[in-house]
Design a protein around this motif. Structure first.
Motif, PDB file in Angstrom:
ATOM      1  N   THR A   1      18.293  28.190   9.111  1.00  0.00           N
ATOM      2  CA  THR A   1      18.494  28.494  10.425  1.00  0.00           C
ATOM      3  C   THR A   1      18.378  30.139  10.593  1.00  0.00           C
ATOM      4  OG1 THR A   1      20.881  28.823  10.347  1.00  0.00           O
ATOM      5  CG2 THR A   1      20.011  26.600  11.179  1.00  0.00           C
ATOM      6  N   MET A   2      17.888  30.843   9.514  1.00  0.00           N
ATOM      7  CA  MET A   2      17.676  32.329   9.668  1.00  0.00           C
ATOM      8  C   MET A   2      16.338  32.699   9.108  1.00  0.00           C
ATOM      9  SD  MET A   2      21.373  33.698   8.688  1.00  0.00           S
ATOM     10  CE  MET A   2      21.529  34.951  10.054  1.00  0.00           C
TER      11      MET A   2
ATOM     12  N   CYS B   1      18.785  35.252  13.200  1.00  0.00           N
ATOM     13  CA  CYS B   1      19.187  33.947  13.507  1.00  0.00           C
ATOM     14  C   CYS B   1      18.188  33.131  14.300  1.00  0.00           C
ATOM     15  CB  CYS B   1      20.670  33.760  14.193  1.00  0.00           C
ATOM     16  SG  CYS B   1      21.151  32.006  14.540  1.00  0.00           S
TER      17      CYS B   1
ATOM     18  N   VAL C   1      26.056  32.309   9.988  1.00  0.00           N
ATOM     19  CA  VAL C   1      25.702  30.888  10.084  1.00  0.00           C
ATOM     20  C   VAL C   1      26.821  29.964  10.244  1.00  0.00           C
ATOM     21  CG1 VAL C   1      24.771  29.293   8.197  1.00  0.00           C
ATOM     22  CG2 VAL C   1      23.805  31.610   8.076  1.00  0.00           C
TER      23      VAL C   1
ATOM     24  N   CYS D   1      27.750  30.190  14.194  1.00  0.00           N
ATOM     25  CA  CYS D   1      26.706  29.832  14.919  1.00  0.00           C
ATOM     26  C   CYS D   1      26.281  28.376  14.963  1.00  0.00           C
ATOM     27  CB  CYS D   1      25.502  30.626  14.959  1.00  0.00           C
ATOM     28  SG  CYS D   1      24.038  30.452  16.005  1.00  0.00           S
TER      29      CYS D   1
END
Length: 73
Positions: A23-24, A40, A57, A60
Motif C-alpha cells: 500500500t506504499m 501511502c 501502514v 491506515c
C-alpha cells in the motif's frame, strides 16, 4: 563441461529485501535531506522514516477496513 543454470537459487545471489508494503511507494535518494521516502497510496501521506512508515501502514489499513461498506445479499 556443462554450464551452470543461472536460474538455480544460490545463497550468495540472494538480494536484501527492502521494506516496502503493497500500500506504499518507496522513493530512494528522493531528496538532498532524506535518503528514503515512503508515500501511502491510500491517503497520499509522505513519511520520512521506516518506523513512521511501519506505524502508518498498521493505522491506515485498519481505518480503511473499518470504512469499507458491507455488501450482503
Amino acid at each position: 563441461m556443462p554450464k551452470k543454470n543461472p536460474f538455480v537459487n544460490c545463497k550468495s545471489r540472494k538480494r536484501k529485501r527492502l521494506f516496502c508494503p503493497s500500500t506504499m511507494v518507496r522513493y530512494d535518494n528522493a531528496s538532498y535531506a532524506y535518503n528514503t521516502l515512503w508515500v501511502c497510496k491510500i491517503c497520499l501521506k509522505c513519511l520520512l522514516s521506516r518506523e513512521a512508515a511501519e506505524g502508518h501502514v498498521i493505522n491506515c489499513n485498519t481505518q480503511t477496513k473499518q470504512k469499507k461498506p458491507n455488501y450482503k445479499k
